[in-house]
Scaffold this active site. Structure first.
Site, PDB file in Angstrom:
ATOM      1  N   TRP A   1      29.633  69.720  34.165  1.00  0.00           N
ATOM      2  CA  TRP A   1      30.022  69.184  32.857  1.00  0.00           C
ATOM      3  C   TRP A   1      30.211  67.676  32.903  1.00  0.00           C
ATOM      4  O   TRP A   1      31.161  67.132  32.352  1.00  0.00           O
ATOM      5  CB  TRP A   1      31.286  69.867  32.323  1.00  0.00           C
ATOM      6  CG  TRP A   1      31.231  71.350  32.344  1.00  0.00           C
ATOM      7  CD1 TRP A   1      31.987  72.202  33.086  1.00  0.00           C
ATOM      8  CD2 TRP A   1      30.334  72.183  31.585  1.00  0.00           C
ATOM      9  NE1 TRP A   1      31.632  73.505  32.843  1.00  0.00           N
ATOM     10  CE2 TRP A   1      30.611  73.527  31.921  1.00  0.00           C
ATOM     11  CE3 TRP A   1      29.314  71.925  30.654  1.00  0.00           C
ATOM     12  CZ2 TRP A   1      29.935  74.598  31.377  1.00  0.00           C
ATOM     13  CZ3 TRP A   1      28.623  72.998  30.115  1.00  0.00           C
ATOM     14  CH2 TRP A   1      28.947  74.319  30.460  1.00  0.00           C
TER      15      TRP A   1
ATOM     16  N   ASP B   1      45.196  60.587  30.887  1.00  0.00           N
ATOM     17  CA  ASP B   1      46.157  60.280  29.819  1.00  0.00           C
ATOM     18  C   ASP B   1      45.564  59.265  28.842  1.00  0.00           C
ATOM     19  O   ASP B   1      45.680  59.419  27.620  1.00  0.00           O
ATOM     20  CB  ASP B   1      47.458  59.716  30.411  1.00  0.00           C
ATOM     21  CG  ASP B   1      48.410  60.804  30.872  1.00  0.00           C
ATOM     22  OD1 ASP B   1      48.230  61.969  30.463  1.00  0.00           O
ATOM     23  OD2 ASP B   1      49.332  60.495  31.656  1.00  0.00           O
TER      24      ASP B   1
ATOM     25  N   ARG C   1      42.392  60.772  26.966  1.00  0.00           N
ATOM     26  CA  ARG C   1      42.683  61.686  25.846  1.00  0.00           C
ATOM     27  C   ARG C   1      42.929  60.920  24.558  1.00  0.00           C
ATOM     28  O   ARG C   1      42.585  61.406  23.468  1.00  0.00           O
ATOM     29  CB  ARG C   1      43.878  62.567  26.208  1.00  0.00           C
ATOM     30  CG  ARG C   1      43.521  63.660  27.189  1.00  0.00           C
ATOM     31  CD  ARG C   1      44.718  64.341  27.789  1.00  0.00           C
ATOM     32  NE  ARG C   1      44.275  65.335  28.758  1.00  0.00           N
ATOM     33  CZ  ARG C   1      44.940  65.674  29.856  1.00  0.00           C
ATOM     34  NH1 ARG C   1      46.109  65.092  30.122  1.00  0.00           N
ATOM     35  NH2 ARG C   1      44.455  66.569  30.694  1.00  0.00           N
TER      36      ARG C   1
ATOM     37  N   GLY D   1      25.982  75.365  -0.017  1.00  0.00           N
ATOM     38  CA  GLY D   1      24.723  75.657   0.659  1.00  0.00           C
ATOM     39  C   GLY D   1      24.085  74.429   1.262  1.00  0.00           C
ATOM     40  O   GLY D   1      23.476  74.483   2.342  1.00  0.00           O
TER      41      GLY D   1
ATOM     42  N   GLU E   1      38.218  66.859  28.259  1.00  0.00           N
ATOM     43  CA  GLU E   1      39.421  66.071  28.566  1.00  0.00           C
ATOM     44  C   GLU E   1      40.672  66.953  28.561  1.00  0.00           C
ATOM     45  O   GLU E   1      41.768  66.503  28.221  1.00  0.00           O
ATOM     46  CB  GLU E   1      39.620  64.897  27.586  1.00  0.00           C
ATOM     47  CG  GLU E   1      38.414  64.008  27.406  1.00  0.00           C
ATOM     48  CD  GLU E   1      38.114  63.146  28.607  1.00  0.00           C
ATOM     49  OE1 GLU E   1      38.547  63.515  29.704  1.00  0.00           O
ATOM     50  OE2 GLU E   1      37.435  62.123  28.451  1.00  0.00           O
TER      51      GLU E   1
END
Length: 381
Positions: A158, A241, A244, A341, A364
């Site tokens: 990832w 930290d 994020r 739609g 994260e």
């Protein structure tokens, strides 16, 4: 419509104006086509670098912008509202610079940081593994000391910018001491023995390659170790930290774009002889969307201002990430509903925004992990 921002300086206002010009003229027109083709926008990152936007929160002496995090995050939000792949990419790049900027020696910073912040180099952050996603302390990729080098073996998963990054901030195990056995290495992307698997097939952010990174006896010079052996997990969590808050700002930018699209469409779409924005069912939905965006923005700015003031901000960072990414998922979903739609077709960006929002609740640190971290802060208070 442009967000009415309270900025700390005229320089910050100029940066936001420059960012809006780039977002409007360069990023927004290219986003839909590039995402459809899964084209990585390397040219856009070089443009950000030449415009001085790639290293905003870092020191000017090393080529950064010397800006407070409060300003950097609002630049990030503006970019994300135009093209999410670019916003997330900048957030990841900023986080990949953090270990060197915060924990590197003066000599290491002088040698490598200017290029990383100047626009020619793009970074990746190599922490997650197949069995060590949220449980970062369980990672198994190993770095064995061999003379003046570390020999790295293992697989990371990832990884944003996998295969296209020029360097990676790598967390690898140098001993079996659990969380205290992890070390940070700054790995050149051209290192022999390092390769990337084909990109994952994702539901959104298709312009941003996400891959496995494979280390097969890759030799990394010991001079590229950041911090002490065993300090890597602390460095990684410290970087997260701040990262994020970056993801929170990206989420707000995406949600703002969805809100703007929904308001514009509702003002033009006629039913029963009047715009649908005049119907209570739609106007209340839009009002809730706007309140969610504003609240999420306030949350990440609070965390940023605490960071800038040198105060603890870990709990506020987790709160901002949780609130902003949940808001982005809800707002983008509601934007599709407002368009009806039309929102379910690729003729409008609403469906892409909705697909892009989902991953923000995952990377994260999943939002379930953020709730756990917030609760731990409360228990330790």
């Amino acid at each position: 419509m442009p967000v009415d921002r309270l900025l700390p300086s005229t320089e910050a206002a100029d940066l936001i104006a420059l960012t809006r010009d780039i977002a409007r003229d360069e990023l927004a027109p290219a986003a839909a086509g590039a995402e459809q083709r899964a084209d990585f926008p390397r040219k856009a990152f070089r443009l950000l670098g030449s415009s001085g936007l790639l290293g905003l929160p870092y020191a000017e002496e090393h080529g950064g912008g010397g800006q407070p995090y409060e300003v950097y995050l609002q630049v990030l939000e503006e970019l994300s509202s135009a093209w999410m792949t670019v916003g997330v990419g900048l957030s990841v790049h900023t986080m990949s610079c953090y270990p060197l900027a915060r924990y590197g020696t003066d000599a290491q910073r002088e040698r490598w940081l200017p290029e990383m912040l100047g626009g020619e180099l793009l970074g990746g952050y190599a922490l997650s593994e197949a069995h060590a996603g949220s449980d970062a302390a369980a990672l198994s990729t190993r770095a064995e000391r061999d003379g003046d080098d570390y020999t790295v073996t293992g697989t990371k998963t990832w990884i944003t910018h996998g295969g296209v990054a020029d360097y990676y901030a790598l967390m690898a195990r140098t001993s079996d001491e659990g969380p205290r056995g992890i070390t940070c290495l700054l790995v050149d992307g051209r290192t022999e023995g390092l390769s990337a698997a084909p990109p994952e097939h994702k539901m959104g952010l298709t312009g941003s390659p996400t891959t496995e990174l494979r280390f097969e006896g890759a030799r990394v010079p010991a001079e590229r170790r950041i911090g002490a052996e065993g300090q890597g997990l602390a460095i990684a969590l410290d970087a997260l930290d701040s990262g994020r808050l970056g993801i929170a700002a990206c989420a707000v930018g995406l949600a703002q774009a969805a809100l703007d699209l929904a308001v514009d469409y509702a003002g033009q779409r006629q039913q029963f002889g009047k715009p649908i924005i005049d119907f209570q069912g739609v106007e209340f939905l839009l009002a809730d969307m706007a309140a969610a965006v504003h609240s999420a923005r306030s949350a990440y700015l609070d965390g940023a201002r605490r960071r800038d003031a040198g105060k603890p901000f870990g709990m506020q960072s987790s709160m901002a990430k949780l609130l902003a990414t949940d808001a982005a998922m809800r707002v983008t979903t509601d934007a599709v509903q407002v368009l009806g739609g039309a929102g379910y077709t690729t003729d409008f960006a609403a469906e892409r925004y909705m697909r892009e929002a989902k991953v923000l609740q995952i990377f994260e640190g999943t939002n379930q992990i953020q709730r756990m971290l917030i609760a731990r802060h409360l228990a330790d208070a």
